[in-house]
Design a protein around this motif. Structure first.
Motif, PDB file in Angstrom:
ATOM      1  N   ARG A 153       0.922  -1.259   0.055  1.00 37.58           N
ATOM      2  CA  ARG A 153       0.189   0.026   0.112  1.00 37.58           C
ATOM      3  C   ARG A 153       0.946   1.561   0.077  1.00 37.58           C
ATOM      4  NH1 ARG A 153      -2.157   2.976   4.447  1.00 37.58           N
ATOM      5  NH2 ARG A 153      -4.038   3.964   3.755  1.00 37.58           N
ATOM      6  N   TYR A 155       4.148   1.500  -0.998  1.00 37.56           N
ATOM      7  CA  TYR A 155       4.896   1.540  -2.311  1.00 37.56           C
ATOM      8  C   TYR A 155       3.923   2.121  -3.364  1.00 37.56           C
ATOM      9  CZ  TYR A 155       7.344  -0.371  -6.617  1.00 37.56           C
ATOM     10  OH  TYR A 155       7.760  -0.280  -7.685  1.00 37.56           O
ATOM     11  N   GLU A 156       2.681   1.670  -3.446  1.00 35.33           N
ATOM     12  CA  GLU A 156       2.184   2.257  -4.537  1.00 35.33           C
ATOM     13  C   GLU A 156       1.573   3.500  -4.485  1.00 35.33           C
ATOM     14  OE1 GLU A 156      -1.032  -0.539  -4.459  1.00 35.33           O
ATOM     15  OE2 GLU A 156      -0.086  -2.066  -5.842  1.00 35.33           O
ATOM     16  N   GLY A 157       1.313   4.128  -2.965  1.00 32.76           N
ATOM     17  CA  GLY A 157       1.052   5.417  -2.702  1.00 32.76           C
ATOM     18  C   GLY A 157       2.234   6.338  -2.888  1.00 32.76           C
ATOM     19  N   ARG A 159       4.316   5.733  -5.386  1.00 33.19           N
ATOM     20  CA  ARG A 159       4.367   6.066  -7.002  1.00 33.19           C
ATOM     21  C   ARG A 159       3.566   6.743  -7.590  1.00 33.19           C
ATOM     22  NH1 ARG A 159       6.467   1.546  -9.745  1.00 33.19           N
ATOM     23  NH2 ARG A 159       6.144   2.829 -11.559  1.00 33.19           N
ATOM     24  N   ARG A 160       2.262   7.307  -6.701  1.00 33.68           N
ATOM     25  CA  ARG A 160       1.540   8.374  -6.985  1.00 33.68           C
ATOM     26  C   ARG A 160       1.774   9.492  -6.116  1.00 33.68           C
ATOM     27  NH1 ARG A 160      -2.017   4.606  -4.672  1.00 33.68           N
ATOM     28  NH2 ARG A 160      -3.290   5.604  -2.913  1.00 33.68           N
ATOM     29  N   LEU A 161       2.742   9.575  -5.391  1.00 27.80           N
ATOM     30  CA  LEU A 161       3.179  10.820  -4.218  1.00 27.80           C
ATOM     31  C   LEU A 161       1.900  11.189  -3.430  1.00 27.80           C
ATOM     32  CD1 LEU A 161       4.963  13.313  -6.838  1.00 27.80           C
ATOM     33  CD2 LEU A 161       5.798  11.522  -5.248  1.00 27.80           C
ATOM     34  N   ALA A 162       1.213   9.969  -2.770  1.00 32.77           N
ATOM     35  CA  ALA A 162       0.166  10.180  -1.924  1.00 32.77           C
ATOM     36  C   ALA A 162       0.801  10.721  -0.590  1.00 32.77           C
ATOM     37  CB  ALA A 162      -0.637   8.874  -1.789  1.00 32.77           C
TER      38      ALA A 162
END
Length: 345
Positions: A153, A155-157, A159-162
């Protein structure tokens, strides 16, 4: 490179518990080498039907589909870590490359373990785990699966700069091993830098390598940081100062007081004030003397005052504040005095 992914790798290697398995009985036909327990009745039936005495029916315990799906989460987290570190090794210097290669060896060994390797084999392992599988892993009681779900979670955040993922990485990388005293000084220094940004109009730039160079933040030509080298996990009090980039002189000083109980509050404030006076005198020896009341350029910050009432700061007096006062802008007055001294110098 997080601590969580390293724990997942160690758990996959069997160094720690956490890889639970639910098994099912699988029946299969074998020709030649046999593994498992032979079902005699079914074997005789198949040999008679197929007229082939080399056919054997074997019952074998294997991991269930649910187990393979749940293992897919830590396996996928390890696969992502391995791929990212492999890319990082190609662009790292020799010192960092050794650490990365040591981590990569652990992750490769974990991915080669039988239970992880089988979770990545076939069609299931070639795709990212479904959201429902990741959510189920995060709610699992197993030691590794919740961490694996969180790792994917975050890592994927990233990637989109969450914002939640960036906040998590900053907390882990910068604040995770910071001692309480150093954490107070870091927070107070950032608050002072923010106040300087408000007064001067220059943006604040937070320095993420504060441990290496002692600089907390930069605001225009001002530098906010510790006056001496520090270790982030140490508990010895240090002074946070504001340095003028033009003259190289220190314009303001801040000391965090550790108030452990109401009975020792006055003593903690006195010790903090004395250290500020000593620092001001040391700075005065380097060049033009401070004003007649050097404590006008200083502040004592406590996490929370228990009995002491700092009141509103007056002209040419020491500024005392706790973190509630900082949130209400108490350090803006110190920032004004700092900018005024900078323009005078």
């Amino acid at each position: 490179m997080s601590h969580e992914i390293h724990e997942i790798a160690l758990g996959a290697l069997g160094h720690r518990r956490g890889m639970r398995q639910r098994s099912v009985l699988e029946t299969s036909e074998h020709l030649g080498q046999i593994s498992g327990s032979i079902d005699a009745n079914e074997t005789l039936m198949r040999q008679h039907v197929k007229a082939d005495p080399s056919v054997f029916v074997v019952n074998e315990l294997v991991a269930s589909k649910e187990t393979l799906q749940s293992r897919q989460v830590p396996a996928w987290a390890l696969k992502l870590a391995r791929d990212e570190i492999s890319r990082a090794i190609c662009v790292s210097d020799s010192g960092a490359r050794r650490d990365l290669e040591a981590r990569l060896a652990v992750y490769n060994a974990a991915l080669a373990s039988s239970h992880i390797k089988r979770a990545l084999a076939g069609r299931i392992g070639s795709y990212r785990p479904r959201h429902s599988v990741i959510s189920g892993a995060r709610q699992s009681r197993s030691a590794l699966h919740p961490k694996s779900g969180d790792v994917i979670r975050v890592y994927e955040g990233l990637r989109r700069l969450a914002p939640f993922a960036l906040r998590r990485i900053v907390l882990d990388a910068v604040l995770g091993r910071t001692g309480e005293q150093r954490l107070l000084e870091l927070a107070a220094g950032l608050s002072l830098a923010q106040a300087l940004s408000i007064v001067s109009g220059h943006p604040m730039v937070w320095n993420l390598s504060a441990e290496q160079d002692g600089i907390i933040a930069k605001v225009g030509f001002f530098t906010v940081g510790w006056n001496t080298p520090v270790h982030l996990d140490a508990e010895d009090p240090r002074i946070v100062c504001v340095q003028d980039g033009h003259s190289g002189s220190y314009l303001a000083f801040l000391r965090c007081a550790q108030v452990l109980s109401a009975d020792f509050e006055s003593e903690a404030i006195r010790l903090a004030t004395e250290s500020l006076v000593a620092e001001c005198r040391k700075e005065a020896k380097k060049g033009p003397r401070f004003e007649e009341t050097p404590l006008a350029n200083c502040a004592v910050v406590s996490f929370r005052f228990l009995k002491f009432d700092p009141g509103e700061p007056k002209v040419n007096q020491l500024i005392a504040a706790d973190f509630d006062d900082i949130g209400r802008g108490r350090l803006v007055e110190l920032a004004r005095r700092t900018c005024r001294r900078s323009s005078l110098s």
